[in-house]
Write a protein that holds these residues in place. Structure first.
Motif, PDB file in Angstrom:
ATOM      1  N   GLU A  72       0.830  -1.210   0.000  1.00  0.00           N
ATOM      2  CA  GLU A  72       0.000   0.000   0.000  1.00  0.00           C
ATOM      3  C   GLU A  72       0.863   1.258   0.000  1.00  0.00           C
ATOM      4  OE1 GLU A  72      -2.830   2.000   3.290  1.00  0.00           O
ATOM      5  OE2 GLU A  72      -3.467  -0.001   2.623  1.00  0.00           O
ATOM      6  N   GLN A  73       2.019   1.181   0.648  1.00  0.00           N
ATOM      7  CA  GLN A  73       2.919   2.328   0.720  1.00  0.00           C
ATOM      8  C   GLN A  73       3.954   2.328  -0.413  1.00  0.00           C
ATOM      9  OE1 GLN A  73       4.508   3.012   4.719  1.00  0.00           O
ATOM     10  NE2 GLN A  73       2.801   1.833   5.532  1.00  0.00           N
ATOM     11  N   SER A  74       3.813   1.390  -1.344  1.00  0.00           N
ATOM     12  CA  SER A  74       4.736   1.256  -2.489  1.00  0.00           C
ATOM     13  C   SER A  74       6.174   1.005  -2.061  1.00  0.00           C
ATOM     14  CB  SER A  74       4.659   2.483  -3.401  1.00  0.00           C
ATOM     15  OG  SER A  74       3.368   2.588  -3.941  1.00  0.00           O
ATOM     16  N   ILE A  75       6.342   0.225  -0.999  1.00  0.00           N
ATOM     17  CA  ILE A  75       7.671  -0.114  -0.496  1.00  0.00           C
ATOM     18  C   ILE A  75       8.017  -1.526  -0.967  1.00  0.00           C
ATOM     19  CG2 ILE A  75       9.067  -0.544   1.556  1.00  0.00           C
ATOM     20  CD1 ILE A  75       7.264   1.504   3.016  1.00  0.00           C
ATOM     21  N   PRO A  76       9.132  -1.683  -1.666  1.00  0.00           N
ATOM     22  CA  PRO A  76       9.531  -3.024  -2.104  1.00  0.00           C
ATOM     23  C   PRO A  76       9.837  -3.939  -0.919  1.00  0.00           C
ATOM     24  CG  PRO A  76      10.759  -1.337  -3.294  1.00  0.00           C
ATOM     25  CD  PRO A  76      10.032  -0.651  -2.168  1.00  0.00           C
ATOM     26  N   MET A  77       9.482  -5.214  -1.063  1.00  0.00           N
ATOM     27  CA  MET A  77       9.759  -6.203  -0.029  1.00  0.00           C
ATOM     28  C   MET A  77      11.251  -6.517   0.040  1.00  0.00           C
ATOM     29  SD  MET A  77       8.538  -8.183   2.357  1.00  0.00           S
ATOM     30  CE  MET A  77       6.806  -8.494   2.145  1.00  0.00           C
ATOM     31  N   THR A  78      11.917  -6.471  -1.114  1.00  0.00           N
ATOM     32  CA  THR A  78      13.352  -6.746  -1.183  1.00  0.00           C
ATOM     33  C   THR A  78      13.891  -6.137  -2.466  1.00  0.00           C
ATOM     34  OG1 THR A  78      15.039  -8.463  -0.854  1.00  0.00           O
ATOM     35  CG2 THR A  78      13.212  -8.997  -2.345  1.00  0.00           C
ATOM     36  N   ASP A  83      22.934  -6.474 -13.471  1.00  0.00           N
ATOM     37  CA  ASP A  83      24.029  -5.788 -14.161  1.00  0.00           C
ATOM     38  C   ASP A  83      23.562  -4.514 -14.846  1.00  0.00           C
ATOM     39  OD1 ASP A  83      25.926  -7.690 -13.396  1.00  0.00           O
ATOM     40  OD2 ASP A  83      25.536  -8.939 -15.149  1.00  0.00           O
ATOM     41  N   ASP A  84      22.352  -4.553 -15.426  1.00  0.00           N
ATOM     42  CA  ASP A  84      21.846  -3.424 -16.208  1.00  0.00           C
ATOM     43  C   ASP A  84      20.334  -3.342 -16.020  1.00  0.00           C
ATOM     44  OD1 ASP A  84      20.818  -1.756 -18.211  1.00  0.00           O
ATOM     45  OD2 ASP A  84      22.269  -2.425 -19.702  1.00  0.00           O
ATOM     46  N   VAL A  85      19.877  -2.381 -15.233  1.00  0.00           N
ATOM     47  CA  VAL A  85      18.446  -2.246 -14.941  1.00  0.00           C
ATOM     48  C   VAL A  85      17.643  -2.047 -16.221  1.00  0.00           C
ATOM     49  CG1 VAL A  85      16.701  -0.721 -13.931  1.00  0.00           C
ATOM     50  CG2 VAL A  85      18.598  -1.487 -12.560  1.00  0.00           C
ATOM     51  N   HIS A  86      18.150  -1.249 -17.144  1.00  0.00           N
ATOM     52  CA  HIS A  86      17.403  -0.977 -18.377  1.00  0.00           C
ATOM     53  C   HIS A  86      17.189  -2.264 -19.174  1.00  0.00           C
ATOM     54  CE1 HIS A  86      17.388   3.353 -17.807  1.00  0.00           C
ATOM     55  NE2 HIS A  86      18.643   3.245 -17.409  1.00  0.00           N
ATOM     56  N   ALA A  87      18.226  -3.071 -19.327  1.00  0.00           N
ATOM     57  CA  ALA A  87      18.113  -4.327 -20.067  1.00  0.00           C
ATOM     58  C   ALA A  87      17.192  -5.308 -19.340  1.00  0.00           C
ATOM     59  CB  ALA A  87      19.499  -4.948 -20.280  1.00  0.00           C
ATOM     60  N   GLU A  88      17.317  -5.389 -18.025  1.00  0.00           N
ATOM     61  CA  GLU A  88      16.466  -6.309 -17.248  1.00  0.00           C
ATOM     62  C   GLU A  88      15.020  -5.855 -17.285  1.00  0.00           C
ATOM     63  OE1 GLU A  88      16.128  -9.900 -15.191  1.00  0.00           O
ATOM     64  OE2 GLU A  88      17.764  -9.046 -16.362  1.00  0.00           O
ATOM     65  N   HIS A  89      14.777  -4.557 -17.213  1.00  0.00           N
ATOM     66  CA  HIS A  89      13.434  -4.001 -17.324  1.00  0.00           C
ATOM     67  C   HIS A  89      12.817  -4.414 -18.653  1.00  0.00           C
ATOM     68  CE1 HIS A  89      10.755  -0.609 -18.575  1.00  0.00           C
ATOM     69  NE2 HIS A  89      10.245  -0.826 -17.387  1.00  0.00           N
ATOM     70  N   ARG A 100       5.827  -0.962 -11.563  1.00  0.00           N
ATOM     71  CA  ARG A 100       5.244   0.193 -10.894  1.00  0.00           C
ATOM     72  C   ARG A 100       6.102   1.421 -11.154  1.00  0.00           C
ATOM     73  NH1 ARG A 100       2.165  -0.134  -5.844  1.00  0.00           N
ATOM     74  NH2 ARG A 100       0.556  -1.671  -6.254  1.00  0.00           N
ATOM     75  N   THR A 101       7.415   1.201 -11.234  1.00  0.00           N
ATOM     76  CA  THR A 101       8.370   2.279 -11.454  1.00  0.00           C
ATOM     77  C   THR A 101       9.326   1.857 -12.550  1.00  0.00           C
ATOM     78  OG1 THR A 101       8.263   2.838  -9.100  1.00  0.00           O
ATOM     79  CG2 THR A 101      10.115   3.743 -10.346  1.00  0.00           C
ATOM     80  N   PRO A 102       9.375   2.603 -13.655  1.00  0.00           N
ATOM     81  CA  PRO A 102      10.346   2.280 -14.692  1.00  0.00           C
ATOM     82  C   PRO A 102      11.748   2.666 -14.211  1.00  0.00           C
ATOM     83  CG  PRO A 102       9.206   4.300 -15.242  1.00  0.00           C
ATOM     84  CD  PRO A 102       8.570   3.764 -13.986  1.00  0.00           C
ATOM     85  N   PRO A 103      12.782   2.260 -14.927  1.00  0.00           N
ATOM     86  CA  PRO A 103      14.134   2.614 -14.487  1.00  0.00           C
ATOM     87  C   PRO A 103      14.290   4.117 -14.261  1.00  0.00           C
ATOM     88  CG  PRO A 103      14.241   1.013 -16.259  1.00  0.00           C
ATOM     89  CD  PRO A 103      12.798   1.441 -16.145  1.00  0.00           C
ATOM     90  N   MET A 104      14.868   4.435 -13.105  1.00  0.00           N
ATOM     91  CA  MET A 104      15.129   5.839 -12.778  1.00  0.00           C
ATOM     92  C   MET A 104      16.382   5.931 -11.920  1.00  0.00           C
ATOM     93  SD  MET A 104      12.168   6.672  -9.993  1.00  0.00           S
ATOM     94  CE  MET A 104      12.883   7.218  -8.457  1.00  0.00           C
ATOM     95  N   ALA A 105      17.146   6.983 -12.141  1.00  0.00           N
ATOM     96  CA  ALA A 105      18.358   7.199 -11.358  1.00  0.00           C
ATOM     97  C   ALA A 105      17.980   7.565  -9.931  1.00  0.00           C
ATOM     98  CB  ALA A 105      19.196   8.299 -11.987  1.00  0.00           C
ATOM     99  N   ALA A 106      18.739   7.021  -8.993  1.00  0.00           N
ATOM    100  CA  ALA A 106      18.552   7.317  -7.568  1.00  0.00           C
ATOM    101  C   ALA A 106      19.940   7.365  -6.925  1.00  0.00           C
ATOM    102  CB  ALA A 106      17.674   6.260  -6.915  1.00  0.00           C
ATOM    103  N   GLY A 107      20.612   8.477  -7.118  1.00  0.00           N
ATOM    104  CA  GLY A 107      21.967   8.609  -6.578  1.00  0.00           C
ATOM    105  C   GLY A 107      22.924   7.672  -7.288  1.00  0.00           C
ATOM    106  N   PRO A 108      23.602   6.825  -6.542  1.00  0.00           N
ATOM    107  CA  PRO A 108      24.612   5.950  -7.149  1.00  0.00           C
ATOM    108  C   PRO A 108      24.038   4.723  -7.868  1.00  0.00           C
ATOM    109  CG  PRO A 108      24.522   5.564  -4.800  1.00  0.00           C
ATOM    110  CD  PRO A 108      23.591   6.732  -5.090  1.00  0.00           C
ATOM    111  N   ALA A 112      14.288   0.102 -10.535  1.00  0.00           N
ATOM    112  CA  ALA A 112      12.966  -0.115 -11.113  1.00  0.00           C
ATOM    113  C   ALA A 112      12.215  -1.010 -10.133  1.00  0.00           C
ATOM    114  CB  ALA A 112      13.058  -0.760 -12.489  1.00  0.00           C
ATOM    115  N   ILE A 113      10.889  -0.876 -10.078  1.00  0.00           N
ATOM    116  CA  ILE A 113      10.091  -1.661  -9.127  1.00  0.00           C
ATOM    117  C   ILE A 113       8.969  -2.362  -9.873  1.00  0.00           C
ATOM    118  CG2 ILE A 113       8.608  -1.574  -7.077  1.00  0.00           C
ATOM    119  CD1 ILE A 113      10.183   0.957  -6.247  1.00  0.00           C
ATOM    120  N   PHE A 114       8.814  -3.679  -9.625  1.00  0.00           N
ATOM    121  CA  PHE A 114       7.777  -4.460 -10.287  1.00  0.00           C
ATOM    122  C   PHE A 114       6.963  -5.270  -9.293  1.00  0.00           C
ATOM    123  CE2 PHE A 114      11.549  -7.202 -10.388  1.00  0.00           C
ATOM    124  CZ  PHE A 114      11.055  -8.420  -9.930  1.00  0.00           C
TER     125      PHE A 114
END
Length: 139
Positions: A72-78, A83-89, A100-108, A112-114
Protein backbone atom coordinates in the motif's frame (compact mmCIF):
# COMPACT_ATOMS: atom_id res chain seq x y z
CA UNK A 1 28.36 -15.15 10.99
CA UNK A 2 26.91 -14.79 7.50
CA UNK A 3 23.53 -14.49 5.81
CA UNK A 4 22.40 -17.75 4.18
CA UNK A 5 18.60 -17.39 4.13
CA UNK A 6 16.32 -14.45 3.49
CA UNK A 7 12.53 -14.79 3.47
CA UNK A 8 9.81 -13.22 1.39
CA UNK A 9 6.10 -13.76 2.00
CA UNK A 10 4.08 -15.06 -0.94
CA UNK A 11 0.36 -15.57 -1.51
CA UNK A 12 0.85 -18.91 -3.30
CA UNK A 13 4.03 -20.96 -3.25
CA UNK A 14 3.46 -22.72 -6.60
CA UNK A 15 2.77 -19.43 -8.39
CA UNK A 16 5.77 -17.84 -6.67
CA UNK A 17 8.04 -20.71 -7.70
CA UNK A 18 6.95 -20.39 -11.33
CA UNK A 19 7.46 -16.61 -11.32
CA UNK A 20 10.80 -16.63 -9.53
CA UNK A 21 12.23 -19.43 -11.70
CA UNK A 22 10.58 -19.12 -15.12
CA UNK A 23 10.35 -15.31 -15.25
CA UNK A 24 13.11 -13.97 -13.01
CA UNK A 25 15.53 -16.80 -13.75
CA UNK A 26 16.31 -18.09 -10.25
CA UNK A 27 16.78 -21.82 -9.64
CA UNK A 28 14.87 -23.97 -7.15
CA UNK A 29 17.25 -25.03 -4.37
CA UNK A 30 14.94 -26.82 -1.93
CA UNK A 31 11.34 -27.98 -1.82
CA UNK A 32 10.52 -29.99 1.28
CA UNK A 33 6.84 -30.74 1.97
CA UNK A 34 5.76 -29.57 5.42
CA UNK A 35 2.06 -30.28 5.68
CA UNK A 36 -0.03 -27.78 3.73
CA UNK A 37 3.06 -25.82 2.66
CA UNK A 38 6.69 -26.51 1.72
CA UNK A 39 10.09 -25.27 2.76
CA UNK A 40 10.76 -23.69 -0.62
CA UNK A 41 13.90 -21.80 -1.61
CA UNK A 42 15.40 -20.36 -4.77
CA UNK A 43 18.92 -19.16 -5.55
CA UNK A 44 20.66 -17.15 -8.21
CA UNK A 45 22.20 -19.35 -10.93
CA UNK A 46 25.24 -17.06 -10.57
CA UNK A 47 25.64 -18.15 -6.92
CA UNK A 48 23.95 -21.55 -6.47
CA UNK A 49 25.60 -22.00 -3.08
CA UNK A 50 24.90 -18.40 -2.04
CA UNK A 51 21.99 -16.83 -0.22
CA UNK A 52 18.71 -18.73 -0.55
CA UNK A 53 15.45 -16.80 -0.88
CA UNK A 54 12.76 -18.58 1.14
CA UNK A 55 9.30 -18.33 -0.46
CA UNK A 56 7.28 -18.23 2.76
CA UNK A 57 3.49 -18.62 2.75
CA UNK A 58 1.75 -15.46 3.95
CA UNK A 59 -0.95 -17.48 5.73
CA UNK A 60 -0.14 -15.89 9.09
CA UNK A 61 -2.36 -12.79 9.58
CA UNK A 62 0.66 -10.77 10.74
CA UNK A 63 2.58 -11.67 7.58
CA UNK A 64 -0.39 -10.82 5.40
CA UNK A 65 -0.86 -7.44 7.12
CA UNK A 66 2.86 -6.62 6.82
CA UNK A 67 2.90 -7.55 3.14
CA UNK A 68 -0.25 -5.50 2.44
CA UNK A 69 1.04 -2.45 4.34
CA UNK A 70 4.32 -2.41 2.39
CA UNK A 71 2.48 -2.78 -0.88
CA UNK A 72 0.00 0.00 0.00
CA UNK A 73 2.92 2.33 0.72
CA UNK A 74 4.74 1.26 -2.49
CA UNK A 75 7.67 -0.11 -0.50
CA UNK A 76 9.53 -3.02 -2.10
CA UNK A 77 9.76 -6.20 -0.03
CA UNK A 78 13.35 -6.75 -1.18
CA UNK A 79 15.83 -5.70 -3.84
CA UNK A 80 17.88 -7.68 -6.35
CA UNK A 81 21.11 -6.47 -7.92
CA UNK A 82 21.27 -6.73 -11.73
CA UNK A 83 24.03 -5.79 -14.16
CA UNK A 84 21.85 -3.42 -16.21
CA UNK A 85 18.45 -2.25 -14.94
CA UNK A 86 17.40 -0.98 -18.38
CA UNK A 87 18.11 -4.33 -20.07
CA UNK A 88 16.47 -6.31 -17.25
CA UNK A 89 13.43 -4.00 -17.32
CA UNK A 90 13.06 -4.62 -21.06
CA UNK A 91 13.50 -8.42 -20.67
CA UNK A 92 10.94 -8.63 -17.88
CA UNK A 93 8.43 -6.37 -19.63
CA UNK A 94 8.60 -8.68 -22.66
CA UNK A 95 7.57 -11.51 -20.31
CA UNK A 96 4.55 -9.55 -19.07
CA UNK A 97 5.97 -8.31 -15.77
CA UNK A 98 4.10 -5.23 -14.57
CA UNK A 99 6.37 -2.42 -13.42
CA UNK A 100 5.24 0.19 -10.89
CA UNK A 101 8.37 2.28 -11.45
CA UNK A 102 10.35 2.28 -14.69
CA UNK A 103 14.13 2.61 -14.49
CA UNK A 104 15.13 5.84 -12.78
CA UNK A 105 18.36 7.20 -11.36
CA UNK A 106 18.55 7.32 -7.57
CA UNK A 107 21.97 8.61 -6.58
CA UNK A 108 24.61 5.95 -7.15
CA UNK A 109 22.08 3.41 -8.49
CA UNK A 110 19.35 3.07 -11.09
CA UNK A 111 16.22 1.34 -9.80
CA UNK A 112 12.97 -0.11 -11.11
CA UNK A 113 10.09 -1.66 -9.13
CA UNK A 114 7.78 -4.46 -10.29
CA UNK A 115 4.92 -6.63 -9.01
CA UNK A 116 5.93 -10.25 -8.36
CA UNK A 117 2.32 -11.56 -8.82
CA UNK A 118 2.24 -13.06 -5.30
CA UNK A 119 1.74 -9.95 -3.19
CA UNK A 120 5.05 -8.10 -3.30
CA UNK A 121 6.75 -5.20 -4.94
CA UNK A 122 10.34 -6.03 -5.83
CA UNK A 123 13.06 -3.54 -6.63
CA UNK A 124 15.86 -4.27 -9.07
CA UNK A 125 18.88 -2.01 -9.18
CA UNK A 126 22.24 -1.59 -10.83
CA UNK A 127 25.17 0.56 -9.87
CA UNK A 128 25.70 3.69 -11.94
CA UNK A 129 29.09 4.36 -13.45
CA UNK A 130 31.03 6.67 -11.16
CA UNK A 131 33.34 9.33 -12.55
CA UNK A 132 36.98 8.38 -12.23
CA UNK A 133 38.01 10.27 -9.10
CA UNK A 134 41.72 9.86 -9.87
CA UNK A 135 41.25 11.76 -13.15
CA UNK A 136 39.69 14.75 -11.38
CA UNK A 137 42.45 14.79 -8.77
CA UNK A 138 45.17 15.07 -11.41
CA UNK A 139 43.44 17.69 -13.57
Amino acid sequence: MRIQLSSIFVADQATALRFYTEVLGFQKKAEIPMGEFSWLTVVSPEAPDGVELVLEPNSNPAALAFQAALREQSIPMTAFLVDDVHAEHERLQQQGVMFRTPPMAAGPVTIAIFDDTVGNLIQIYSMNAQPDQDASATA
